[in-house]
Design an enzyme around this catalytic site. Structure first.
Site: not given
Length: 317
Positions: A164, A176
């Site tokens: 990401s 995350y």
């Protein structure tokens, strides 16, 4: 002088374009395992590769997700129930893959499975909140990869890991961002090790896309449940209006998410089918024009930019 530089740049771009258009032969005989195919990028990619003729092995967390995917694809596509947090499930999937690929080996592994919740300001979270996300996004990804490396080496295939832009620039709390930083590190070391065996490793770095990970309603429920368990002292330090500010910011971010998931799956497909895949793919204009450039700025400057959109505690106003 400048004309020579522009000419060299143009020649380099032309050469790159030509190299990246070269496709691996015999794609219809190549097997690709994709994790996290119940929805989002995984589901779109599975159907996209199936339409191109590859032999897709789709790992789904639920039987419902597997049934839906089989209904939307050709008979070539096969599904398997895979929980990337379970060592026994990973081992069973590796054996299942071996039965199907045989001596040809596994051409492609796409580590797509991931979660974002629980997420919140770091102070609000517990150790187990971080561990829950890390177990799926990083530890599960590593274990799946290690269990299939021999088959990938046999085929001199590809590993495609979904990271990401938040693996470059962390702008919110929870597990995350650390998990995606870890995916970047694992992928880089694996790429160096596997180049001697002919296995290529690519990293996909999407911006913000409209998937289950960015579902505003689920995010709001997540924030409310975490806020309710905080001590009165912690709540007071942020201010009584802070939760509402956070929910409003979440809704606004959800509206900005890109619904065109093919921008990401096209990168994945290229990494699997091109003779010369890239090491990294930035997917989405926000990734290419905002977050990737921001990560190269001095932290003091990127912090100022990111703090504009981050809710502020009442005491700091």
């Amino acid at each position: 002088m400048w004309l020579w530089l522009l000419a060299l740049l143009g020649l380099w771009l032309l050469r790159r374009w030509h190299r990246e258009r070269q496709t691996v032969p015999g794609l219809t005989e190549k097997f690709v395992l994709i994790t996290g195919c119940d929805s989002g990028f995984g589901s779109v990619l599975a159907r996209q590769l199936d339409a191109r003729g590859l032999r897709v092995l789709a790992g789904c967390l639920t039987e419902q997700g597997a049934m839906q995917l089989r209904a939307d694809a050709s008979p070539r596509l096969q599904t398997v129930l895979l929980d990337v947090t379970s060592s026994s499930s990973i081992a069973a999937t590796a054996a299942w893959v071996q039965e199907r690929v045989g001596e040809r080996g596994l051409w492609g592994l796409v580590n797509n499975a991931g979660i974002a919740i629980p997420t919140a300001p770091n102070e609000w979270l517990r150790k187990e909140d971080f561990v829950k996300v890390l177990n799926v996004n990083l530890v599960g990804l590593i274990e799946v990869t290690l269990s299939l490396l021999l088959q990938l080496k046999r085929a001199r295939g590809r590993v495609v890991n979904v990271a990401s832009v938040m693996g470059r620039l962390a702008c919110f709390g929870g597990g995350y961002c650390p998990s995606k930083f870890g995916v970047e590190a694992f992928s880089d070391s694996l790429r160096l090790e596997m180049r001697h065996f002919g296995v290529k490793v690519s990293i996909i770095e999407p911006g913000f896309f409209k998937t289950n990970l960015t579902n505003s309603e689920a995010m709001e429920k997540n924030f409310i449940s975490i806020w309710e368990r905080l001590s009165d002292e912690t709540k007071a330090s942020y201010g009584k209006d802070y939760l509402q500010k956070f929910l409003t910011a979440t809704r606004e971010m959800g509206k900005k998410c890109n619904p065109n998931l093919s921008l990401v799956t096209d990168c994945m497909e290229h990494a699997l089918t091109s003779c010369h895949p890239r090491c990294r793919y930035a997917a989405g204009w926000d990734a290419k024009l905002l977050y990737i450039p921001l990560c190269y700025l001095p932290s003091a400057l990127s912090d100022i930019f990111l703090s504009w959109s981050y809710p502020k505690p009442s005491q700091s106003e």
